[in-house]
Design an enzyme around this catalytic site. Structure first.
Site, PDB file in Angstrom:
ATOM      1  CG  HIS A  93       2.796   8.566   2.040  1.00  0.00           C
ATOM      2  ND1 HIS A  93       2.383   9.043   3.266  1.00  0.00           N
ATOM      3  CD2 HIS A  93       1.679   8.077   1.427  1.00  0.00           C
ATOM      4  CE1 HIS A  93       1.074   8.846   3.409  1.00  0.00           C
ATOM      5  NE2 HIS A  93       0.633   8.267   2.309  1.00  0.00           N
ATOM      6  CG  HIS A 134      -1.900   1.130   1.245  1.00  0.00           C
ATOM      7  ND1 HIS A 134      -2.868   1.264   2.211  1.00  0.00           N
ATOM      8  CD2 HIS A 134      -2.062   2.210   0.437  1.00  0.00           C
ATOM      9  CE1 HIS A 134      -3.592   2.352   1.984  1.00  0.00           C
ATOM     10  NE2 HIS A 134      -3.099   2.949   0.919  1.00  0.00           N
ATOM     11  CD  GLU A 191       0.674   5.281  -1.022  1.00  0.00           C
ATOM     12  OE1 GLU A 191       1.469   5.446  -0.068  1.00  0.00           O
ATOM     13  OE2 GLU A 191      -0.565   5.333  -0.889  1.00  0.00           O
TER      14      GLU A 191
END
Length: 309
Positions: free
Chosen positions: A145, A88, A141
């Site tokens: 992040h 994920h 992502e």
């Protein structure tokens, strides 16, 4: 609990799939990393990355992810070669908070920088949503992040961030860890595993205390094993996760109505079998599903993966 024989497909899938299917192209990666290093350093130098304490490494169980997507009317498909837990994201985390996130808006995702990893990403880090670009999850992502993780030299740049995340999937191998403890995917939804047994299996296999997340059917209080979060320090060494996961904090903020639900007398969690999902009518259409930390007294169902044509 019903015990199943470990089929030859599963034996291969758990113990040998990663060594045969995920051979990262080291020479090409090294060349790309050298070429991109200067660009990455300049991008980080031009931004101020907020401080964070540790990394949360989150993995999906694909079938449960599709159950969740289907319940919201989003068509879902599991890649044919995907028969294990998938990535994920790798999330820099400030203890007790969500994030930080989106640390450098001048550093957008560039698919060309991860071309050496693309075939592995399609299998080990798929987005599952049929109607979105294949790189949609990777873009999210990285920009949310990865730009924050770039504060660490060994996560500096897209190639380093995604390669490290793929290697962590190899290292953790949740499918094998659970199987070693006798926790196997099954089609039989009456076969339920205790939350504490799942957590103990991961603790024994990896030496770290994880967060276990479920999706929950609102009306029946049926729980499906959805995600495992593993925490690491800045040297990428496993550490015990804090009690509150990033996903849990986010869901508590976005879905406050879930907190008002009456707790069931007995909790059940299902670990769902992997199969292609092409429309929301296949499973739980119209039912409300939420993501939350699995209750400590939950019994969890884990659904079996089978080959796809």
């Amino acid at each position: 609990m019903i015990k199943e024989n470990y089929s030859s497909h599963y034996t291969l899938g758990i113990f040998f799939h990663q060594s045969s299917e995920m051979r990262l192209r080291r020479r090409e990666i090294t060349n790309c990393m050298l070429a991109l290093l200067l660009k990455a350093i300049l991008a980080v130098a031009s931004s101020e990355i907020p401080e964070w304490d540790y990394l949360t490494y989150a993995q999906f169980w694909p079938e449960s992810n599709c159950i969740h997507l289907n319940s919201t009317g989003v068509p879902c498909v599991i890649p044919t070669a995907t028969h294990f837990w998938t990535v994920h994201g790798l999330w820099p985390t400030k203890t007790g908070t969500i994030g930080p996130g989106f640390c450098n808006d001048s550093w957008p995702f560039d698919i060309d920088q991860v071309k050496p990893l693309e075939q592995d990403l399609l299998i080990y880090w798929p987005s599952y949503e049929i109607n979105r670009p294949t790189d949609d999850l990777w873009k999210h992502e990285w920009e949310k992040h990865g730009t924050c993780a770039a504060a660490l030299p060994h996560l500096l740049g897209e190639l380093a961030y995604f390669n490290t995340s793929l290697q962590l999937n190899l290292k953790s191998n949740i499918l094998k860890v659970l199987a070693t403890a006798g926790i196997l995917p099954t089609d039989d939804t009456t076969v339920l595993y205790k939350h504490d047994a799942i957590k103990a299996a991961i603790k024994k296999g990896l030496g770290t205390e994880p967060n276990i997340l479920c999706i929950t059917e609102k009306h029946s209080h049926q729980y499906y094993l959805y995600s495992v979060e593993i925490c690491l320090d800045k040297r990428l060494t496993y550490i015990d996760c804090p009690l509150a996961s990033q996903l849990q904090l986010k869901r508590q903020k976005m879905l406050k109505w879930r907190l008002e639900m009456k707790a069931p007398d007995e909790n059940s969690v299902h670990y769902g079998k992997l199969r292609k999902r092409r429309n929301s009518s296949l499973l739980l259409k119209g039912h409300t599903l939420g993501v939350e930390m699995c209750p400590s007294n939950a019994n969890i169902a884990y659904t079996k993966i089978k080959p796809h044509a």
